[in-house]
Write a protein that holds these residues in place. Structure first.
Motif, PDB file in Angstrom:
ATOM      1  N   TYR A  38       2.611  -8.387   5.643  1.00 16.65           N
ATOM      2  CA  TYR A  38       1.617  -7.714   7.128  1.00 16.65           C
ATOM      3  C   TYR A  38       0.363  -7.834   6.074  1.00 16.65           C
ATOM      4  O   TYR A  38      -0.382  -7.271   5.715  1.00 16.65           O
ATOM      5  CB  TYR A  38       1.599  -6.953   7.415  1.00 16.65           C
ATOM      6  N   VAL A  39      -1.020  -9.183   6.084  1.00 13.85           N
ATOM      7  CA  VAL A  39      -2.064  -8.983   5.206  1.00 13.85           C
ATOM      8  C   VAL A  39      -3.046  -8.298   6.256  1.00 13.85           C
ATOM      9  O   VAL A  39      -3.091  -9.011   7.465  1.00 13.85           O
ATOM     10  CB  VAL A  39      -2.005 -10.313   4.499  1.00 13.85           C
ATOM     11  N   SER A  44      -2.460  -6.201   1.595  1.00  6.77           N
ATOM     12  CA  SER A  44      -0.879  -6.143   1.710  1.00  6.77           C
ATOM     13  C   SER A  44      -0.836  -4.964   2.599  1.00  6.77           C
ATOM     14  O   SER A  44      -1.072  -4.421   1.912  1.00  6.77           O
ATOM     15  CB  SER A  44      -0.122  -6.622   1.046  1.00  6.77           C
ATOM     16  N   GLN A  45      -0.188  -5.155   3.469  1.00  7.75           N
ATOM     17  CA  GLN A  45       0.021  -4.209   4.399  1.00  7.75           C
ATOM     18  C   GLN A  45       1.230  -3.233   4.618  1.00  7.75           C
ATOM     19  O   GLN A  45       1.746  -2.126   4.646  1.00  7.75           O
ATOM     20  CB  GLN A  45      -0.215  -3.679   5.426  1.00  7.75           C
ATOM     21  N   THR A  51       7.899  -8.498   7.607  1.00 12.14           N
ATOM     22  CA  THR A  51       8.427  -7.881   8.415  1.00 12.14           C
ATOM     23  C   THR A  51       7.767  -8.082  10.035  1.00 12.14           C
ATOM     24  O   THR A  51       7.872  -9.651   9.733  1.00 12.14           O
ATOM     25  CB  THR A  51       6.641  -6.592   9.343  1.00 12.14           C
ATOM     26  N   LEU A  52       8.253  -7.815  10.842  1.00 13.70           N
ATOM     27  CA  LEU A  52       7.727  -8.332  12.511  1.00 13.70           C
ATOM     28  C   LEU A  52       7.212  -7.408  13.225  1.00 13.70           C
ATOM     29  O   LEU A  52       6.437  -5.835  13.114  1.00 13.70           O
ATOM     30  CB  LEU A  52       9.187  -7.531  13.413  1.00 13.70           C
ATOM     31  N   SER A  71       3.636  -2.731  13.961  1.00 11.01           N
ATOM     32  CA  SER A  71       3.805  -3.783  13.360  1.00 11.01           C
ATOM     33  C   SER A  71       4.856  -2.529  12.194  1.00 11.01           C
ATOM     34  O   SER A  71       4.030  -1.526  12.114  1.00 11.01           O
ATOM     35  CB  SER A  71       3.004  -4.150  12.305  1.00 11.01           C
ATOM     36  N   GLY A  72       5.600  -3.088  11.253  1.00 15.43           N
ATOM     37  CA  GLY A  72       6.196  -2.730   9.880  1.00 15.43           C
ATOM     38  C   GLY A  72       4.495  -2.503   8.863  1.00 15.43           C
ATOM     39  O   GLY A  72       3.980  -2.849   8.872  1.00 15.43           O
ATOM     40  N   VAL A  73       5.264  -0.740   8.442  1.00 16.79           N
ATOM     41  CA  VAL A  73       4.375  -1.226   7.213  1.00 16.79           C
ATOM     42  C   VAL A  73       5.080  -0.519   5.919  1.00 16.79           C
ATOM     43  O   VAL A  73       5.538   0.462   5.627  1.00 16.79           O
ATOM     44  CB  VAL A  73       2.849  -0.825   7.467  1.00 16.79           C
ATOM     45  N   ASP A  74       4.638  -0.556   4.676  1.00 16.66           N
ATOM     46  CA  ASP A  74       5.113  -0.123   3.468  1.00 16.66           C
ATOM     47  C   ASP A  74       3.694   0.417   2.753  1.00 16.66           C
ATOM     48  O   ASP A  74       3.975  -0.514   1.849  1.00 16.66           O
ATOM     49  CB  ASP A  74       6.062  -0.505   3.213  1.00 16.66           C
TER      50      ASP A  74
END
Length: 229
Positions: A38-39, A44-45, A51-52, A71-74
């Protein structure tokens, strides 16, 4: 400075407008997407992990719409794992070749509310091909700082039903919350039955890498989407 830049995604060019629904179409639309990373605006997030993502929205006959994107994040240990973006907006055709969209979005992190903030995003589309985006927040990344984003891009048909998209954006901040920086993307996509597959190459200039470290390195992003959007 805050290296945990938070985000809205929407395509890689950020917040593309939703077209008004025709009278014979359902006003509801949805989309589920798997992404290799996820950018958002070059960073990048998800710590460069897959992620979905999911989006659900409703559009009225006059172009008003509302929805929610997730969205998933990390952002590291004991940080938010999920991003929710409720939004409302209005989409209208200015004339036969110009479309205008204005959207107010709230970035919400249910387990880390100190990251929450709002942003107003406007997108003007010309000849169904070229886009110009202007986004503004008076509290970017919940930092009490003004943040602006300016982007231009386009999408063009290729042989064998492929599409090419490209864009460049400029992030600028009123205070020293981060260095002003450029981000960019170029990619191809194609529908295969019910799925749309996209492959993009994204990155930032050296100031983006200074802000976010390895999260802003150049990278290839793969996406697979299903839905009605």
């Amino acid at each position: 400075m805050n290296h945990r830049v938070t985000a809205l995604a929407c395509a890689l060019l950020l917040a593309a407008p939703f077209a008004a629904q025709a009278e014979d179409e359902s006003p509801y639309a949805w989309e589920v997407t798997a992404v290799s990373d996820y950018v958002f605006r070059g960073a990048s997030q998800t710590d460069e992990k897959p992620t979905l993502q999911a989006d659900f929205n409703y559009t009225t006959d006059v172009g008003l719409y509302a929805g929610i994107w997730a969205s998933g994040v990390d952002f590291g240990e004991d940080k938010p794992d999920v991003e929710l973006n409720p939004y409302i907006g209005w989409n209208t055709d200015v004339n036969e070749s110009v479309n205008f969209d204005a959207m107010l979005v709230r970035y919400v992190y249910p387990d880390a509310g100190y990251n929450n903030y709002n942003e107003l995003v406007t997108t003007t589309t010309f000849a169904e091909t070229y886009t110009a985006t202007v986004a503004y927040s008076n509290n970017v990344w919940n930092s009490d700082t003004d943040g602006w984003y300016f982007a231009v891009g386009g999408e063009w048909a290729l042989p064998q039903e492929f599409s090419l998209n490209a864009g460049v954006g400029y992030n600028t901040f009123k205070e020293e919350v981060a260095e002003d920086y450029l981000d960019w993307t170029v990619g191809v996509s194609r529908a295969f039955g019910p799925a749309t597959v996209g492959l993009s190459y994204v990155g930032t200039n050296s100031r983006g890498e200074y802000n976010f470290g390895e999260a802003a390195d150049d990278r290839v992003v793969l996406s697979v989407s299903f839905g009605t959007n």
